[in-house]
Motif scaffolding. Structure first.
Motif, PDB file in Angstrom:
ATOM      1  N   LEU A   3       0.861  -1.166   0.000  1.00  0.00           N
ATOM      2  CA  LEU A   3       0.000   0.000   0.000  1.00  0.00           C
ATOM      3  C   LEU A   3       0.907   1.229   0.000  1.00  0.00           C
ATOM      4  O   LEU A   3       1.883   1.290   0.746  1.00  0.00           O
ATOM      5  CB  LEU A   3      -0.877   0.004   1.249  1.00  0.00           C
ATOM      6  CG  LEU A   3      -1.778   1.225   1.447  1.00  0.00           C
ATOM      7  CD1 LEU A   3      -2.860   1.282   0.386  1.00  0.00           C
ATOM      8  CD2 LEU A   3      -2.388   1.210   2.846  1.00  0.00           C
ATOM      9  N   LEU A   4       0.634   2.190  -0.859  1.00  0.00           N
ATOM     10  CA  LEU A   4       1.411   3.423  -0.884  1.00  0.00           C
ATOM     11  C   LEU A   4       0.700   4.486  -0.059  1.00  0.00           C
ATOM     12  O   LEU A   4      -0.485   4.757  -0.274  1.00  0.00           O
ATOM     13  CB  LEU A   4       1.597   3.932  -2.314  1.00  0.00           C
ATOM     14  CG  LEU A   4       2.479   3.099  -3.246  1.00  0.00           C
ATOM     15  CD1 LEU A   4       2.636   3.821  -4.579  1.00  0.00           C
ATOM     16  CD2 LEU A   4       3.843   2.847  -2.619  1.00  0.00           C
ATOM     17  N   ALA A   5       1.432   5.058   0.877  1.00  0.00           N
ATOM     18  CA  ALA A   5       0.916   6.161   1.679  1.00  0.00           C
ATOM     19  C   ALA A   5       1.669   7.412   1.276  1.00  0.00           C
ATOM     20  O   ALA A   5       2.853   7.575   1.600  1.00  0.00           O
ATOM     21  CB  ALA A   5       1.097   5.873   3.163  1.00  0.00           C
ATOM     22  N   GLY A   6       1.021   8.300   0.535  1.00  0.00           N
ATOM     23  CA  GLY A   6       1.647   9.555   0.136  1.00  0.00           C
ATOM     24  C   GLY A   6       1.474  10.580   1.234  1.00  0.00           C
ATOM     25  O   GLY A   6       0.355  10.833   1.688  1.00  0.00           O
ATOM     26  N   VAL A   7       2.596  11.163   1.692  1.00  0.00           N
ATOM     27  CA  VAL A   7       2.548  12.110   2.802  1.00  0.00           C
ATOM     28  C   VAL A   7       3.085  13.468   2.364  1.00  0.00           C
ATOM     29  O   VAL A   7       3.655  13.620   1.284  1.00  0.00           O
ATOM     30  CB  VAL A   7       3.347  11.582   4.013  1.00  0.00           C
ATOM     31  CG1 VAL A   7       2.756  10.272   4.512  1.00  0.00           C
ATOM     32  CG2 VAL A   7       4.827  11.397   3.667  1.00  0.00           C
ATOM     33  N   ASP A   8       2.904  14.465   3.246  1.00  0.00           N
ATOM     34  CA  ASP A   8       3.326  15.829   2.899  1.00  0.00           C
ATOM     35  C   ASP A   8       4.775  16.117   3.284  1.00  0.00           C
ATOM     36  O   ASP A   8       5.222  17.258   3.216  1.00  0.00           O
ATOM     37  CB  ASP A   8       2.390  16.862   3.525  1.00  0.00           C
ATOM     38  CG  ASP A   8       2.304  16.766   5.048  1.00  0.00           C
ATOM     39  OD1 ASP A   8       2.984  15.897   5.639  1.00  0.00           O
ATOM     40  OD2 ASP A   8       1.552  17.558   5.656  1.00  0.00           O
ATOM     41  N   ALA A   9       5.513  15.086   3.681  1.00  0.00           N
ATOM     42  CA  ALA A   9       6.957  15.198   3.904  1.00  0.00           C
ATOM     43  C   ALA A   9       7.648  14.252   2.937  1.00  0.00           C
ATOM     44  O   ALA A   9       7.115  13.191   2.613  1.00  0.00           O
ATOM     45  CB  ALA A   9       7.318  14.833   5.343  1.00  0.00           C
ATOM     46  N   GLY A  10       8.834  14.644   2.486  1.00  0.00           N
ATOM     47  CA  GLY A  10       9.555  13.784   1.549  1.00  0.00           C
ATOM     48  C   GLY A  10      11.045  13.992   1.666  1.00  0.00           C
ATOM     49  O   GLY A  10      11.561  14.404   2.712  1.00  0.00           O
ATOM     50  N   MET A  11      11.749  13.740   0.571  1.00  0.00           N
ATOM     51  CA  MET A  11      13.199  13.829   0.605  1.00  0.00           C
ATOM     52  C   MET A  11      13.701  15.256   0.812  1.00  0.00           C
ATOM     53  O   MET A  11      14.847  15.456   1.231  1.00  0.00           O
ATOM     54  CB  MET A  11      13.790  13.246  -0.677  1.00  0.00           C
ATOM     55  CG  MET A  11      13.409  13.973  -1.949  1.00  0.00           C
ATOM     56  SD  MET A  11      13.979  13.127  -3.468  1.00  0.00           S
ATOM     57  CE  MET A  11      15.748  13.371  -3.348  1.00  0.00           C
ATOM     58  N   THR A  12      12.883  16.250   0.542  1.00  0.00           N
ATOM     59  CA  THR A  12      13.293  17.619   0.841  1.00  0.00           C
ATOM     60  C   THR A  12      13.150  17.927   2.331  1.00  0.00           C
ATOM     61  O   THR A  12      13.762  18.872   2.832  1.00  0.00           O
ATOM     62  CB  THR A  12      12.469  18.635   0.030  1.00  0.00           C
ATOM     63  OG1 THR A  12      11.076  18.438   0.312  1.00  0.00           O
ATOM     64  CG2 THR A  12      12.714  18.476  -1.453  1.00  0.00           C
ATOM     65  N   THR A  13      12.349  17.149   3.019  1.00  0.00           N
ATOM     66  CA  THR A  13      12.149  17.318   4.452  1.00  0.00           C
ATOM     67  C   THR A  13      13.143  16.475   5.248  1.00  0.00           C
ATOM     68  O   THR A  13      13.754  16.946   6.210  1.00  0.00           O
ATOM     69  CB  THR A  13      10.720  16.892   4.852  1.00  0.00           C
ATOM     70  OG1 THR A  13       9.785  17.303   3.855  1.00  0.00           O
ATOM     71  CG2 THR A  13      10.338  17.453   6.199  1.00  0.00           C
ATOM     72  N   LEU A  14      13.295  15.222   4.845  1.00  0.00           N
ATOM     73  CA  LEU A  14      14.214  14.274   5.479  1.00  0.00           C
ATOM     74  C   LEU A  14      14.887  13.477   4.369  1.00  0.00           C
ATOM     75  O   LEU A  14      14.290  12.569   3.800  1.00  0.00           O
ATOM     76  CB  LEU A  14      13.455  13.335   6.424  1.00  0.00           C
ATOM     77  CG  LEU A  14      14.283  12.257   7.117  1.00  0.00           C
ATOM     78  CD1 LEU A  14      15.285  12.883   8.092  1.00  0.00           C
ATOM     79  CD2 LEU A  14      13.383  11.268   7.845  1.00  0.00           C
ATOM     80  N   ILE A  15      16.141  13.821   4.062  1.00  0.00           N
ATOM     81  CA  ILE A  15      16.805  13.236   2.897  1.00  0.00           C
ATOM     82  C   ILE A  15      17.557  11.940   3.218  1.00  0.00           C
ATOM     83  O   ILE A  15      17.972  11.220   2.309  1.00  0.00           O
ATOM     84  CB  ILE A  15      17.768  14.251   2.253  1.00  0.00           C
ATOM     85  CG1 ILE A  15      18.107  13.823   0.815  1.00  0.00           C
ATOM     86  CG2 ILE A  15      19.016  14.433   3.109  1.00  0.00           C
ATOM     87  CD1 ILE A  15      18.933  14.824   0.053  1.00  0.00           C
ATOM     88  N   ARG A  16      17.723  11.605   4.478  1.00  0.00           N
ATOM     89  CA  ARG A  16      18.572  10.471   4.822  1.00  0.00           C
ATOM     90  C   ARG A  16      18.159   9.158   4.148  1.00  0.00           C
ATOM     91  O   ARG A  16      19.018   8.405   3.682  1.00  0.00           O
ATOM     92  CB  ARG A  16      18.648  10.283   6.333  1.00  0.00           C
ATOM     93  CG  ARG A  16      19.337  11.444   7.063  1.00  0.00           C
ATOM     94  CD  ARG A  16      19.590  11.121   8.533  1.00  0.00           C
ATOM     95  NE  ARG A  16      20.669  10.157   8.662  1.00  0.00           N
ATOM     96  CZ  ARG A  16      20.509   8.886   8.955  1.00  0.00           C
ATOM     97  NH1 ARG A  16      19.283   8.398   9.164  1.00  0.00           N
ATOM     98  NH2 ARG A  16      21.549   8.084   9.060  1.00  0.00           N
ATOM     99  N   PRO A  17      16.871   8.815   4.075  1.00  0.00           N
ATOM    100  CA  PRO A  17      16.525   7.564   3.385  1.00  0.00           C
ATOM    101  C   PRO A  17      16.938   7.556   1.919  1.00  0.00           C
ATOM    102  O   PRO A  17      17.422   6.540   1.405  1.00  0.00           O
ATOM    103  CB  PRO A  17      14.999   7.487   3.551  1.00  0.00           C
ATOM    104  CG  PRO A  17      14.731   8.249   4.809  1.00  0.00           C
ATOM    105  CD  PRO A  17      15.700   9.397   4.765  1.00  0.00           C
ATOM    106  N   ALA A  18      16.766   8.689   1.221  1.00  0.00           N
ATOM    107  CA  ALA A  18      17.143   8.753  -0.194  1.00  0.00           C
ATOM    108  C   ALA A  18      18.650   8.813  -0.371  1.00  0.00           C
ATOM    109  O   ALA A  18      19.203   8.224  -1.305  1.00  0.00           O
ATOM    110  CB  ALA A  18      16.489   9.977  -0.846  1.00  0.00           C
ATOM    111  N   LEU A  19      19.349   9.497   0.527  1.00  0.00           N
ATOM    112  CA  LEU A  19      20.789   9.714   0.378  1.00  0.00           C
ATOM    113  C   LEU A  19      21.607   8.519   0.829  1.00  0.00           C
ATOM    114  O   LEU A  19      22.592   8.142   0.185  1.00  0.00           O
ATOM    115  CB  LEU A  19      21.194  10.950   1.191  1.00  0.00           C
ATOM    116  CG  LEU A  19      22.633  11.430   1.067  1.00  0.00           C
ATOM    117  CD1 LEU A  19      22.954  11.829  -0.374  1.00  0.00           C
ATOM    118  CD2 LEU A  19      22.873  12.612   2.009  1.00  0.00           C
TER     119      LEU A  19
END
Length: 406
Positions: free
Chosen positions: A291-307
């Motif tokens: 299930l995809l949960a789209g939220v109002d925070a992302g990689m611009t808010t918390l980049i550690r998972p992407a980086l």
């Protein structure tokens, strides 16, 4: 307690804060910062503790740690300005630049000239650049030990030639600095970021032993060894906390016999579990997988998972979450990038649009690494101290995005 899990935060209080201040929202608990500092100084009672400002440079965090007794370790001119403006005395500040731009050294030369601040040099030519700006004060020489560890290869600093003078050239740089009239005090090295396991601890000890050998054979009298920081916290719920006493014992054992002052530079350890990120679910989507949960925070808010492919615990704060069936869920943000994923395949009570989610261990390298990519304003920050709470960083607006444009 030596570790604070996401489940230890008050659901009721976090929901109220989200209602009052909106999301995405960072929440920083200063009581926990102070608790972490006390635990650290208990393990290292004789060390000079310098907070690594890059972990979270908010004025509210700097004030809390300065009042607790910490010094400041700064990696840039901006961090140096923040620390001095927050009231840290120059003698309690270490400036540790990496390949510093000229404007950074210009600023440092102006602010630090004639003070007892310490500058750590990571290359021989930094001495030239400091001398040309009139700074010949206290210096440490940063060593590249060739051994690194940490939560990912990107932060295993000790193994990266970008950081420090090669071991076989350290004594030459020390002698050169002394000949030029610098106040040469000691050596510095940093193993890496997020040290947590027994293997990480062994690598840390190897780095400290390298420093000890170099001090013992130094052509210049030295009285200070800075072993950096990198003390880790468990991001996964199943991970045990760092055995801080074992790290402290290994550090002291490696320096046994040397008449030197020990300095440490904790950052993450002091602030990571003192922060959470709150986000609101704005979209849900059924897929063939999670299930995809789209939220109002992302990689611009918390980049550690992407980086770093970093793991952060995620918890539903829906009031009836305990009554919902957990389903594999991926939490994704609003940025137009496939890397914009905060969590993948987590068993979370089935989310619904409007639910509030909490992301754990967000106090370090969270808001500090936030960006305005995709022209998204950066989030607000609320600081807690006991029952008190205050907005310490307002939410940016769309108008703020163009403030600096001509």
């Amino acid at each position: 307690m030596s570790v604070r899990r996401l489940a230890d935060w008050s659901d009721t209080r976090l929901r109220r804060l989200a209602d009052e201040y909106g999301t995405p929202l960072y929440v920083h608990d200063h009581d926990r910062v102070r608790e972490n500092y006390r635990r650290l100084t208990g393990a290292f009672p004789d060390a000079d503790v310098l907070y690594a400002v890059k972990a979270n440079a908010g004025r509210h965090v700097l004030d809390t740690l300065r009042e607790a007794g910490a010094g400041a370790e700064c990696a840039s001119a901006g961090e140096l300005k923040r620390a001095l403006d927050a009231g840290f005395a120059p003698e309690d500040v270490h400036y540790t630049p990496v390949n510093p731009p000229a404007r950074d050294l210009d600023y440092a030369g102006d602010r630090l000239a004639g003070t007892d601040a310490t500058v750590t040099v990571g290359s021989a030519d930094t001495l030239d650049r400091l001398e040309s700006r009139g700074f010949t004060g206290r210096v440490l020489v940063r060593v590249h030990p060739g051994v690194g560890a940490g939560h990912s290869a990107e932060v295993a600093t000790g193994a990266d030639a970008k950081f420090g003078v090669p071991r076989d050239r350290v004594h030459g740089v020390l002698a050169d600095a002394d000949d030029r009239g610098f106040d040469v005090r000691g050596l510095h090295a940093h193993t890496g970021s997020g040290l947590l396991t027994a293997s990480d601890r062994d690598d840390h000890r190897t780095v400290v032993e390298t420093l000890a050998e170099l001090v013992a054979e130094s052509p210049v009298a030295l009285d200070r060894v800075d072993v950096g920081g990198g003390f880790g916290v468990p991001y996964r719920e199943s991970e045990p906390p760092l055995d801080l006493d074992a790290v402290a014992t290994a550090t002291r054992d490696a320096l046994a016999g040397l008449d030197v002052e020990l300095a440490i530079e904790p950052g993450r350890y002091l602030v990571a579990d003192a922060g959470v990120l709150l986000a609101t679910v704005n979209t849900t989507k059924e897929t063939d997988g999670d299930l995809l949960a789209g939220v109002d925070a992302g990689m611009t808010t918390l980049i550690r998972p992407a980086l770093y492919d970093a793991y952060h615990a995620v918890r539903s704060l829906a009031p009836d979450a305990a009554d919902r069936v957990p389903v594999p869920t991926s939490v994704v943000g609003p940025v137009c990038e496939s890397a914009d994923v905060l969590a993948e395949g987590r068993d979370i009570p089935r989310v619904e649009r409007g639910d509030l989610l909490a992301v754990g261990n967000a106090g370090a390298y969270g808001v500090e690494m936030a960006s305005t990519y995709n022209s998204r304003p950066r989030p607000a920050v609320v600081a807690l101290a006991g029952d008190d709470e205050r907005l310490v960083r307002r939410r940016e607006t769309l108008a703020d995005l163009t403030t600096h444009e001509a």
